[in-house]
Design an enzyme around this catalytic site. Structure first.
Site, short mmCIF file in Angstrom:
data_model
loop_
_atom_site.label_atom_id
_atom_site.label_comp_id
_atom_site.label_asym_id
_atom_site.label_seq_id
_atom_site.Cartn_x
_atom_site.Cartn_y
_atom_site.Cartn_z
N ASN A 1 35.89 38.23 -34.78
CA ASN A 1 36.09 36.80 -35.04
C ASN A 1 35.36 36.00 -33.97
OD1 ASN A 1 37.98 36.22 -32.76
ND2 ASN A 1 39.20 37.77 -33.83
N ARG A 2 35.47 34.69 -34.02
CA ARG A 2 34.61 33.84 -33.19
C ARG A 2 35.16 33.56 -31.79
NH1 ARG A 2 34.35 28.66 -35.81
NH2 ARG A 2 32.94 28.15 -34.11
#
Ligand code: CTP
Length: 415
Positions: free
Chosen positions: A218-219
């Site tokens: 994820n970011r």
């Protein structure tokens, strides 16, 4: 308010005759910008590389040279400088200076001042960042001198492997100013309100491998978790930082554990939490991983793959269960990254995960959440209290969270 261990401190920077002396100007500037009052003493050889005026200009404070030993205040100068200093940092420190310090020789202003500093328990710490050619650093005499200094309580920073003035690529390069600054910050942080508290911080995103070259993730950047680790260190805590892959530099002084997958993070966190006082779970743990991990790269010629997912462990839930056995950690703090129904979702997590505090943030906002340097959070406490914090830097958010951990820990230990 960020508790900055450097602010209002008096730092004495000794600069000796190495080509790395030019980097000492950047170091003096960084220390000054961090809120310290920085006075500099240059050795005679250092003045051949860099002028006292450079340091006076970046620090706004006097920079002394040996000639000052014979000035109007000569009889007290070294004593006065040593007594007022909270810390003496010698960067760069040549082999000759290190030898003089080890012997207690005092034939110039810097070595006189270092001797006047003393080696009692309450003496100001002495930090030394050597810089010299690799052969000189590796010489038994230099190594013996450093050993003697460490035995007397000095902290040696570096040197690093790198390009040396002789053209060699070897160990002898002065540690970079930013990292030296981290060491100074750490040395000055020991007296904070979290001293002798063990805090575990998780940070960053986990990566869930699909094959040797691909993963699900994820970011999250790790910035908020790393800022929390720094704020906990600044408050004097003993910090274990467990992070997924990131390019961020771990704050100096952390016990830094790098992991990749959620399962690795879970194992490391459960282990560290057995004796911890608090867990700050800022990591963005991947909830799912590929059910199968291929040892070979999945080829497109094999057709479109279907990726089946398996659920990852909920680390906070596992820590909560483990707490029943070990009684640790006393305080659990979670983060809720949401894109809708922020407060209702966060409140649900606070309850379900048995947390004392949860920091809720709307990660769909451009100026908060993933990868950026700012964050806007709402703090929800187990007792129902709710606090909305304005947009602030992640360092400020970290300081606000640490501020709230202190009374929770004091309450737990009955102090
Ligand atoms: N967390 C965890 N283990 C996981 C997932 C999350 O310990 N497998 C922690 C996070 O570090 C965070 C808190 O739980 O402190 C909430 O994480 P979040 O991703 O917001 O919530 P989830 O529990 O994963 O629920 P959902 O993804 O459905 O919102």
């Amino acid at each position: 308010m960020i508790h900055n261990p450097l602010s209002q401190t008096k730092i004495l920077l000794g600069v000796t005759g190495s080509i790395a002396a030019y980097k000492a100007a950047d170091l003096a500037s960084k220390l000054t910008q961090s809120g310290a009052q920085v006075k500099v003493i240059l050795s005679d050889a250092a003045t051949k590389f860099i002028s006292p005026l450079t340091f006076q200009s970046v620090t706004g404070q006097p920079a002394y040279v040996d000639a000052d030993l014979w000035g109007a205040q000569a009889h007290v100068l070294h004593i006065g400088l040593a007594h007022e200093a909270d810390l003496l940092l010698i960067a760069p420190a040549t082999a000759h200076t290190i030898a003089k310090l080890a012997q207690g020789s005092a034939d110039d202003l810097l070595s006189l001042t270092a001797l006047a500093l003393g080696t009692d328990e309450d003496s100001a710490p002495l930090l030394i960042a050597p810089a010299m050619d690799a052969g000189m650093f590796g010489h038994a005499a230099t190594q013996e001198n450093l050993r003697v200094l460490v035995e007397r309580g000095a902290v040696i920073i570096g040197p690093e492997q790198g390009h040396l003035a002789s053209g060699l690529v070897a160990k002898g390069r002065m540690t970079e100013p930013l990292e030296i600054l981290g060491h100074v910050r750490y040395q000055l942080s020991g007296r904070g309100p979290l001293r002798s508290r063990k805090i575990v911080v998780t940070a960053g995103a986990t990566q869930e491998p699909l094959d040797p070259v691909r993963y699900l993730s994820n970011r999250a950047s790790g910035k908020q978790g790393f800022a929390l680790a720094q704020a906990a260190l600044d408050a004097g805590a003993d910090v274990t930082l467990i992070s997924g892959p990131t390019h961020l530099l771990a704050p100096v002084g952390t016990n830094y554990i790098q992991v990749r997958s959620a399962e690795e993070m879970s194992a490391a966190t459960l282990q560290a939490c057995q004796t911890a006082h608090a867990l700050l779970m800022a990591a963005a743990v991947a909830d799912f991983r590929p059910a199968q991990h291929s040892n070979q790269k999945i080829k497109k010629s094999a057709g479109l793959p279907t990726i089946e997912l398996a659920r990852n462990p909920d680390i906070l839930a596992a820590v909560k269960d483990q707490r029943a056995k070990f009684g640790h950690p006393k305080v659990l703090v979670g983060f809720a990254a949401e894109t809708k129904d922020l407060l209702a979702n966060a409140r649900g997590k606070l309850k379900a995960k048995g947390l004392d505090l949860i920091a809720a943030n709307d990660v769909s906002a451009a100026d908060a959440g993933f990868a950026v340097d700012t964050n806007r959070i709402t703090l929800l406490h187990a007792d129902g209290q709710q606090e909305e914090l304005p947009l602030m830097s992640k360092a400020e958010v970290a300081a606000e969270i640490i501020k709230r951990i202190i009374p929770l820990l004091d309450k737990e230990s009955g102090s």
